[in-house]
Every structure is written in C-alpha cells, then in structure tokens.
Design a protein around this motif. Structure first.
Motif, PDB file in Angstrom:
ATOM      1  N   SER A 103      55.815  44.294 -32.494  1.00  0.00           N
ATOM      2  CA  SER A 103      55.895  44.293 -33.957  1.00  0.00           C
ATOM      3  C   SER A 103      54.563  43.929 -34.594  1.00  0.00           C
ATOM      4  CB  SER A 103      56.976  43.313 -34.413  1.00  0.00           C
ATOM      5  OG  SER A 103      58.244  43.696 -33.899  1.00  0.00           O
ATOM      6  N   SER A 104      53.718  43.223 -33.876  1.00  0.00           N
ATOM      7  CA  SER A 104      52.396  42.882 -34.401  1.00  0.00           C
ATOM      8  C   SER A 104      51.509  44.111 -34.538  1.00  0.00           C
ATOM      9  CB  SER A 104      51.719  41.857 -33.489  1.00  0.00           C
ATOM     10  OG  SER A 104      51.600  42.367 -32.161  1.00  0.00           O
ATOM     11  N   ARG A 105      51.824  45.159 -33.766  1.00  0.00           N
ATOM     12  CA  ARG A 105      51.034  46.396 -33.797  1.00  0.00           C
ATOM     13  C   ARG A 105      51.787  47.512 -34.496  1.00  0.00           C
ATOM     14  NH1 ARG A 105      49.498  46.385 -28.300  1.00  0.00           N
ATOM     15  NH2 ARG A 105      51.092  47.930 -27.819  1.00  0.00           N
ATOM     16  N   LEU A 106      53.085  47.642 -34.185  1.00  0.00           N
ATOM     17  CA  LEU A 106      53.909  48.681 -34.808  1.00  0.00           C
ATOM     18  C   LEU A 106      54.558  48.060 -36.054  1.00  0.00           C
ATOM     19  CD1 LEU A 106      56.347  51.063 -32.853  1.00  0.00           C
ATOM     20  CD2 LEU A 106      56.178  50.827 -35.330  1.00  0.00           C
ATOM     21  N   THR A 107      53.808  48.026 -37.133  1.00  0.00           N
ATOM     22  CA  THR A 107      54.243  47.385 -38.371  1.00  0.00           C
ATOM     23  C   THR A 107      54.956  48.376 -39.277  1.00  0.00           C
ATOM     24  OG1 THR A 107      52.127  47.886 -39.435  1.00  0.00           O
ATOM     25  CG2 THR A 107      52.299  45.785 -38.238  1.00  0.00           C
TER      26      THR A 107
END
Length: 244
Positions: free
Chosen positions: A217-221
């Motif tokens: 989730s930190s990358r796929l926002t």
C-alpha cells in the motif's frame, strides 16, 4: 455405474447453484431425496462438497482446484492470458495474480512476481473470499443481483481490520466496479497490501477468471488506482480477444 453418474450430476448441480439444499437438488435432478443425500454424504467424505454456514445447504470445496487448473490449461486460458499479463507486470512492476471462480470463492491459479523485494505474495491454490479480495469484488460485479444478495446474506467475515463487511458499503463498491470496470481494495485481504482487479469474461458474459495488480500500500496508493485500472482494462480487452 448409475450411482457414479448420479453422484456426478449432484456435484455439478451443487457447483452450478451453490449454496443449495437437499430438497432443491432432488427437485432439480428429479432424484429421490434419499439418493441425493447418499451422494452428498459420499462426496463430502471424499472432500468434494461441504456443508455451508447456512444449515442444510451445500457448496463445492477446493478439491475442484486441481480439475479447474486442468480445465484452465485445456481451454487455453493461461496460454491466452500469460503474454498480456506478463506485459502488464512489466509495465506496472507489481505482482499479478490470476484466479478462477470456485463457488463463493476464487482460487489462485497463476502468479507473476514483482521484481521488488517488498511485494505482494499469495501461494498458488490460495482461496480468496469474494468480499475481501479485489479479484473477488471484480467477480461479484459480474454476477446477477440475486446471487450477490445471497452472498452478502451469508454474513461475510472480516479478514483484516480493514475488511468491509457492511452490505450497503459492499453494494456501493460492486456498483462502482460495474461502472468503471475494475475493483480495488486497500489492506482488506492482507495488512499493507492494496490491489486493482478486473474480470475476464467469455463471449456469453460469464466471468471465467479475474486478475489483479497487487502491491504494498505504500507503493500502490489510491492515486494510482485509476491509472492501473485503465492498464488492467486494456489488458483484459487483449486477453478476451484471444479467448474469443
């Protein structure tokens, strides 16, 4: 031989209309209840069907995964999907999961791993709840309203603290997925993982499989959901042209 054929008919009827009860099975198959009950007992002992949370109703189990995988290979689903899914994985740099329907769940049959050390990972054969996985929500969006309502009435449970189980909110998400063509989740299946997913349909409109772009989730926002959703829809169109 007749008993084997009857058991197969019972299994197919359960798979087609699960969850389903004894009386309805007997009526649909025009077979005595006692015979259907014996078949269900045998199939249950063999691990092919199981009783559901709804008393007196049955659904098929994960043993269908092996058969389903063979069917997927036999009807060229993987052959049709993998080139386009590989291109999608290269474009987004995240893990791609491909899953097929199995009753009120999906079963993961293929995974293309992200090159990142921190990535989403699900083992092949993992069973995915429809209300918690992005692929599951994409699949739900393809179903008739009556089947969706029946699933939501089964009281979906929380998988993580973020899993949405409220029927009104789930209906809103399903309708949104129908409108834009893709579904999303944020940490609903696994903590720290988000996903964008679409369904693959055959020429009749029935969903044969679903695939997702999954990542931390930190990358796929959420800011990437629309972009990745558009890429997934283009990939879906490419695969469906091959399948048809």
């Amino acid at each position: 031989m007749n008993s084997v054929l009857t058991a197969l008919r019972v299994f197919e009827a359960v798979a087609d209309s699960q969850p389903i009860g004894l009386s309805e099975l007997a009526r649909r198959l025009d077979v005595p209840k006692s015979t259907v009950q014996r078949c269900l007992k045998t199939l249950h002992e063999a691990g092919w069907v199981r009783p559901t949370s709804e008393e007196g109703r049955w659904s098929i189990t994960g043993r269908a995964f092996t058969v389903g995988s063979a069917v997927a290979a036999g009807d060229h689903l993987r052959d049709a999907a993998l080139p386009a899914l590989s291109a999608l994985q290269s474009a987004v740099g995240e893990t791609i999961h491909l899953a097929v329907p199995d009753g009120d769940e999906l079963v993961l049959v293929e995974r293309l791993d992200s090159p990142h050390q921190l990535r989403a990972f699900l083992a092949l054969g993992t069973r995915l709840p429809l209300h918690a996985a992005a692929t599951g929500k994409a699949y739900l969006a393809t179903l008739p309203d009556a089947r969706i309502a029946a699933y939501l009435q089964s009281a979906p449970t929380k998988v993580t603290a973020h899993t949405r189980t409220d029927p009104v909110r789930l209906w809103n998400e399903i309708n949104l997925a129908r409108k834009r063509g893709y579904a999303t989740t944020e940490e609903e299946l696994h903590e720290g993982i988000s996903a964008v997913a679409v369904a693959l349909r055959d020429r009749t409109g029935v969903a044969r499989a679903c695939f997702s772009i999954s990542g931390p989730s930190s990358r796929l926002t959420p800011e990437l959901f629309e972009e990745y959703g558009s890429k997934a829809l283009l990939t879906r169109d490419t695969i469906e042209r091959v399948l048809r």
